[in-house]
Motif scaffolding. Structure first.
Motif, PDB file in Angstrom:
ATOM      1  N   VAL A   1       0.780  -1.221  -0.084  1.00 10.93           N
ATOM      2  CA  VAL A   1      -0.048   0.162   0.095  1.00 10.93           C
ATOM      3  C   VAL A   1       0.713   1.240   0.078  1.00 10.93           C
ATOM      4  CG1 VAL A   1      -1.870   1.365   1.292  1.00 10.93           C
ATOM      5  CG2 VAL A   1      -1.807  -1.094   1.269  1.00 10.93           C
ATOM      6  N   ILE A   2       1.877   1.263   0.855  1.00 15.88           N
ATOM      7  CA  ILE A   2       2.621   2.633   0.787  1.00 15.88           C
ATOM      8  C   ILE A   2       3.699   2.547  -0.159  1.00 15.88           C
ATOM      9  CG2 ILE A   2       4.106   3.937   2.655  1.00 15.88           C
ATOM     10  CD1 ILE A   2       1.143   3.408   3.375  1.00 15.88           C
ATOM     11  N   ILE A   3       4.820   1.742  -0.187  1.00 15.39           N
ATOM     12  CA  ILE A   3       5.785   1.671  -0.979  1.00 15.39           C
ATOM     13  C   ILE A   3       5.526   2.048  -2.543  1.00 15.39           C
ATOM     14  CG2 ILE A   3       7.686   0.236  -2.025  1.00 15.39           C
ATOM     15  CD1 ILE A   3       8.120  -0.710   0.616  1.00 15.39           C
ATOM     16  N   PRO A   4       4.241   1.386  -2.988  1.00 14.04           N
ATOM     17  CA  PRO A   4       3.966   1.405  -4.578  1.00 14.04           C
ATOM     18  C   PRO A   4       3.626   3.068  -4.831  1.00 14.04           C
ATOM     19  CG  PRO A   4       3.034  -0.604  -3.910  1.00 14.04           C
ATOM     20  CD  PRO A   4       3.694   0.366  -2.599  1.00 14.04           C
ATOM     21  N   GLN A   5       3.271   3.743  -3.839  1.00 12.82           N
ATOM     22  CA  GLN A   5       2.852   5.110  -4.085  1.00 12.82           C
ATOM     23  C   GLN A   5       3.756   5.973  -3.755  1.00 12.82           C
ATOM     24  OE1 GLN A   5      -1.544   6.002  -2.988  1.00 12.82           O
ATOM     25  NE2 GLN A   5      -1.294   4.271  -1.449  1.00 12.82           N
TER      26      GLN A   5
ATOM     27  N   GLU B   1      15.118 -10.460  -8.037  1.00 13.13           N
ATOM     28  CA  GLU B   1      13.496  -9.965  -8.045  1.00 13.13           C
ATOM     29  C   GLU B   1      12.847 -10.753  -7.187  1.00 13.13           C
ATOM     30  OE1 GLU B   1      12.442  -9.507 -11.892  1.00 13.13           O
ATOM     31  OE2 GLU B   1      13.454  -7.690 -12.604  1.00 13.13           O
ATOM     32  N   THR B   2      13.098 -12.048  -6.823  1.00 13.71           N
ATOM     33  CA  THR B   2      12.369 -13.032  -6.031  1.00 13.71           C
ATOM     34  C   THR B   2      12.651 -13.265  -4.655  1.00 13.71           C
ATOM     35  OG1 THR B   2      13.575 -14.798  -6.994  1.00 13.71           O
ATOM     36  CG2 THR B   2      11.458 -14.281  -8.316  1.00 13.71           C
ATOM     37  N   GLU B   3      13.847 -12.703  -4.320  1.00 13.20           N
ATOM     38  CA  GLU B   3      14.262 -12.966  -2.886  1.00 13.20           C
ATOM     39  C   GLU B   3      13.695 -12.148  -1.955  1.00 13.20           C
ATOM     40  OE1 GLU B   3      18.993 -13.946  -2.209  1.00 13.20           O
ATOM     41  OE2 GLU B   3      18.716 -12.518  -3.989  1.00 13.20           O
ATOM     42  N   PRO B   4      13.384 -12.282  -0.680  1.00 10.38           N
ATOM     43  CA  PRO B   4      12.712 -11.441   0.389  1.00 10.38           C
ATOM     44  C   PRO B   4      13.689 -10.167   0.491  1.00 10.38           C
ATOM     45  CG  PRO B   4      13.258 -13.549   1.240  1.00 10.38           C
ATOM     46  CD  PRO B   4      13.464 -13.785  -0.078  1.00 10.38           C
ATOM     47  N   ALA B   5      13.256  -9.193   0.601  1.00 12.05           N
ATOM     48  CA  ALA B   5      14.389  -7.993   0.878  1.00 12.05           C
ATOM     49  C   ALA B   5      14.411  -7.843   2.342  1.00 12.05           C
ATOM     50  CB  ALA B   5      13.501  -6.726   0.417  1.00 12.05           C
ATOM     51  N   LYS B   6      13.712  -8.231   3.347  1.00 10.80           N
ATOM     52  CA  LYS B   6      13.840  -8.426   4.662  1.00 10.80           C
ATOM     53  C   LYS B   6      13.661  -7.144   5.453  1.00 10.80           C
ATOM     54  CE  LYS B   6      16.871 -12.434   5.294  1.00 10.80           C
ATOM     55  NZ  LYS B   6      17.833 -12.979   5.828  1.00 10.80           N
ATOM     56  N   TYR B   7      14.411  -5.735   4.704  1.00  2.70           N
ATOM     57  CA  TYR B   7      14.303  -4.443   5.349  1.00  2.70           C
ATOM     58  C   TYR B   7      13.571  -3.749   4.416  1.00  2.70           C
ATOM     59  CZ  TYR B   7      18.846  -6.784   6.763  1.00  2.70           C
ATOM     60  OH  TYR B   7      19.775  -7.364   7.168  1.00  2.70           O
ATOM     61  N   ALA B   8      12.866  -2.896   5.137  1.00  9.46           N
ATOM     62  CA  ALA B   8      11.575  -1.658   4.543  1.00  9.46           C
ATOM     63  C   ALA B   8      12.362  -1.030   3.346  1.00  9.46           C
ATOM     64  CB  ALA B   8      11.128  -0.895   5.495  1.00  9.46           C
ATOM     65  N   PHE B   9      13.491  -0.325   3.644  1.00  5.92           N
ATOM     66  CA  PHE B   9      14.287   0.462   2.493  1.00  5.92           C
ATOM     67  C   PHE B   9      15.053  -0.587   1.238  1.00  5.92           C
ATOM     68  CE2 PHE B   9      18.063   0.568   4.454  1.00  5.92           C
ATOM     69  CZ  PHE B   9      19.093   1.137   3.867  1.00  5.92           C
ATOM     70  N   LYS B  10      15.400  -1.597   1.838  1.00  8.99           N
ATOM     71  CA  LYS B  10      15.684  -2.463   0.585  1.00  8.99           C
ATOM     72  C   LYS B  10      14.428  -2.997  -0.267  1.00  8.99           C
ATOM     73  CE  LYS B  10      19.181  -6.129   0.087  1.00  8.99           C
ATOM     74  NZ  LYS B  10      19.946  -7.023   0.748  1.00  8.99           N
ATOM     75  N   GLN B  11      13.363  -3.177   0.530  1.00 10.95           N
ATOM     76  CA  GLN B  11      12.046  -3.581  -0.146  1.00 10.95           C
ATOM     77  C   GLN B  11      11.806  -2.523  -1.349  1.00 10.95           C
ATOM     78  OE1 GLN B  11      10.121  -6.523  -0.292  1.00 10.95           O
ATOM     79  NE2 GLN B  11       8.720  -5.619  -1.358  1.00 10.95           N
ATOM     80  N   ALA B  12      11.690  -1.071  -0.825  1.00 10.74           N
ATOM     81  CA  ALA B  12      11.623  -0.150  -1.596  1.00 10.74           C
ATOM     82  C   ALA B  12      12.563  -0.101  -2.756  1.00 10.74           C
ATOM     83  CB  ALA B  12      11.496   1.031  -0.928  1.00 10.74           C
ATOM     84  N   THR B  13      13.733  -0.380  -2.714  1.00 13.00           N
ATOM     85  CA  THR B  13      14.776  -0.414  -3.282  1.00 13.00           C
ATOM     86  C   THR B  13      14.709  -1.536  -4.643  1.00 13.00           C
ATOM     87  OG1 THR B  13      16.454   0.439  -1.854  1.00 13.00           O
ATOM     88  CG2 THR B  13      17.553  -0.649  -3.861  1.00 13.00           C
ATOM     89  N   GLN B  14      14.278  -2.563  -4.116  1.00 16.94           N
ATOM     90  CA  GLN B  14      13.922  -4.048  -4.763  1.00 16.94           C
ATOM     91  C   GLN B  14      12.929  -3.574  -5.883  1.00 16.94           C
ATOM     92  OE1 GLN B  14      12.130  -7.216  -3.179  1.00 16.94           O
ATOM     93  NE2 GLN B  14      13.631  -8.642  -4.213  1.00 16.94           N
ATOM     94  N   LYS B  15      11.960  -2.712  -5.590  1.00 18.85           N
ATOM     95  CA  LYS B  15      10.651  -2.287  -6.589  1.00 18.85           C
ATOM     96  C   LYS B  15      11.050  -1.256  -7.312  1.00 18.85           C
ATOM     97  CE  LYS B  15       8.382  -5.922  -4.857  1.00 18.85           C
ATOM     98  NZ  LYS B  15       8.200  -7.080  -5.660  1.00 18.85           N
TER      99      LYS B  15
END
Length: 329
Positions: A133-137, A193-207
């Motif tokens: 909800v948050i990161i994609p926006q 692209e398929t590994e879990p990012a674990k960290y919040a800002f790494k999740q955003a970076t991955q996306k």
């Protein structure tokens, strides 16, 4: 407080009224583990980027939480260009439970849970909501941390050197250099692209989102100077993104640290060291030692690199395999 219906937990920031502030919450968990994720959204009078700020991923890291509490009472939507999404306390359970690292409702670490799960535990649901909800926006995503209860830490700003998204990575570095922090740390990025990012800002970076993180504060206490450093950093980023004007902030000479050496705890025991975060060390230098419960020395701890201590364990108890030192160079 407006608790959103658990079956429709979403918000479209593009549909919010200009020059408005919205305070709401998402419900997370079920039964005895039910909690909530508070969110404040500032929609500026004029159009501009969507900038997300997250504090309190770890509920015992108080300087980011206190800084963001002050920020949400200072932001003026009349002068704001764009949208500011603020998660002032991502881990409510850990904050009120006074729990380092873990959410006491499920015993999990939110900083290790991304991308999360819609049907998982309370921590996994929080990570899922932030991820979906948050990161994609977001155009820019800022995750603010501090040294937790046992961590002595040198203030720094960091980002991931993701070469697959050069434009976003370049902006992350530019924002880091403009943040007002003296030390700028670039972490290597090897995530698929398929590994879990674990960290919040790494999740955003991955996306593919421009993402960075502040680290300011230590040892589970509120340091007023670090609260101010975080606020200066946020206002500096808002200014660089042309979302709000910046006043009376002096620039600092930055030091880039592009590599890290991690020294793990060799065996459990009591850790002794005269060194602190920010100290410079040499490869082969003795950093401290570990003893057992009877005071018998077990093992010396030796530096594996020349550099500066970014963070270290700052309290006596250590467990085998934990990160004891992070040395930047």
């Amino acid at each position: 407080m407006n608790l959103l219906n658990s079956k429709a937990q979403t918000v479209d920031v593009s549909k919010l009224k200009p020059a408005s502030r919205t305070d709401t919450s998402f419900v997370v968990g079920i039964g005895d583990t039910q909690s909530y994720l508070p969110i404040t959204i500032f929609k500026g009078k004029e159009k501009g980027p969507v900038f997300t700020i997250v504090a309190g991923i770890h509920g015992y890291e108080y300087p980011p939480i206190v800084a963001v509490q002050e920020l949400i009472n200072e932001i003026d939507v009349q002068t704001l260009k764009g949208t500011l999404i603020v998660l002032p306390m991502a881990n409510v359970g850990a904050f009120y439970g006074r729990t380092p690292f873990l959410n006491p409702l499920d015993g999990k670490n939110l900083n290790n849970a991304f991308p999360g799960s819609a049907n998982g535990t309370v921590t996994e649901q929080i990570a899922h909501l932030i991820s979906t909800v948050i990161i994609p926006q977001s155009d820019v995503f800022l995750d603010i941390h501090a040294g937790d209860a046992n961590e002595d830490l040198l203030p720094f700003v960091c980002y991931y050197n993701n070469t697959s998204t050069p434009k976003q990575t370049a902006l992350a570095r530019t924002l880091s250099l403009a943040s007002g922090f003296e030390y700028v740390v670039a972490y290597p990025y090897t995530l698929t692209e398929t590994e879990p990012a674990k960290y919040a800002f790494k999740q955003a970076t991955q996306k593919g989102i421009t993402a960075l993180s502040f680290e300011a504060g230590k040892l589970g206490n509120v340091q007023i100077d670090q609260v101010r450093a975080i606020k200066v950093g946020v206002y500096s980023l808002l200014s660089h993104l042309k979302m709000q004007p910046l006043k009376n902030i002096s620039k600092v000479k930055t030091i880039s640290l592009n590599s890290q050496a991690y020294i793990k705890v060799p065996q459990s025991g009591l850790f002794y060291s005269k060194l602190k975060a920010g100290d410079k060390v040499k490869k082969g230098e003795k950093l401290g030692y570990i003893s057992n419960e009877f005071g018998t020395k077990l093992e010396d701890v030796v530096s594996t690199a020349d550099g500066i201590i970014l963070y270290k364990v700052g309290t006596p108890p250590v467990n085998k395999g934990e990160t004891l030192f992070c040395i930047g160079y």
